[in-house]
Write a protein that holds these residues in place. Structure first.
Motif, short mmCIF file in Angstrom:
data_model
loop_
_atom_site.label_atom_id
_atom_site.label_comp_id
_atom_site.label_asym_id
_atom_site.label_seq_id
_atom_site.Cartn_x
_atom_site.Cartn_y
_atom_site.Cartn_z
N ASP A 14 0.98 -1.21 -0.09
CA ASP A 14 -0.01 -0.03 0.05
C ASP A 14 0.75 1.37 -0.01
OD1 ASP A 14 -2.44 -1.20 0.11
OD2 ASP A 14 -2.33 -1.38 2.12
N LEU A 15 2.01 1.08 0.57
CA LEU A 15 2.96 2.56 0.70
C LEU A 15 4.24 2.27 0.54
CD1 LEU A 15 1.20 3.68 4.21
CD2 LEU A 15 0.71 4.62 1.76
N VAL A 58 0.60 8.94 7.61
CA VAL A 58 -0.27 8.97 5.98
C VAL A 58 -1.22 9.88 6.16
CG1 VAL A 58 -1.67 7.46 5.01
CG2 VAL A 58 0.08 6.18 5.99
N HIS A 63 -4.46 9.68 0.51
CA HIS A 63 -4.66 8.00 0.37
C HIS A 63 -6.31 7.93 0.90
CE1 HIS A 63 -0.33 7.36 -0.08
NE2 HIS A 63 -0.02 8.11 0.62
N LEU A 66 -7.31 4.14 0.47
CA LEU A 66 -6.81 3.44 1.64
C LEU A 66 -7.38 3.61 2.99
CD1 LEU A 66 -4.55 1.10 2.74
CD2 LEU A 66 -3.00 3.16 3.14
#
Length: 110
Positions: A14-15, A58, A63, A66
């Motif tokens: 995801d990151l 984050v 995002h 997400l």
């Protein structure tokens, strides 16, 4: 037919980030969130003074998908991942250093 559960956070997928050797604090924040800045200071201090612990922040605006997938509804929200990257603890609001260290202790004994 019931909906499939949302996939958990995978830092690498995801990151593009690795997990900490012991644990990872993943802080979901937003730009204008004053409590997020306080949370960042607390978690960075605990992470830098605890071997094997990493702090990742984050921005939910960067995002969105997400954040939605993980059910992030407030900032700051902190996920504590174990050494395998599995979410073990989730909390909203500003933690104290004592609370952050207790979360790490709880993750370490699992």
């Amino acid at each position: 037919m019931p909906a499939e559960p949302a996939a958990g956070l995978d830092l690498a997928r995801d990151l593009g980030l690795p997990v900490g050797a012991r644990a990872t604090f993943v802080q979901f924040s937003s730009t204008f969130c004053a409590p997020c800045r306080t949370t960042r200071r607390v978690l960075e201090r605990v992470a830098t003074t605890t071997e094997g612990v990493v702090h990742v922040e984050v921005d939910v605006a960067d995002h969105v998908a997400l954040g939605e997938r993980l059910g992030i509804t407030a900032t700051p929200t902190v996920l504590v991942l174990d050494a395998e990257g599995v979410e073990r603890i989730r909390a909203a609001g500003v933690p104290t250093p004592t609370q952050a260290r207790a979360a790490l202790a709880a993750v370490s004994v699992r």
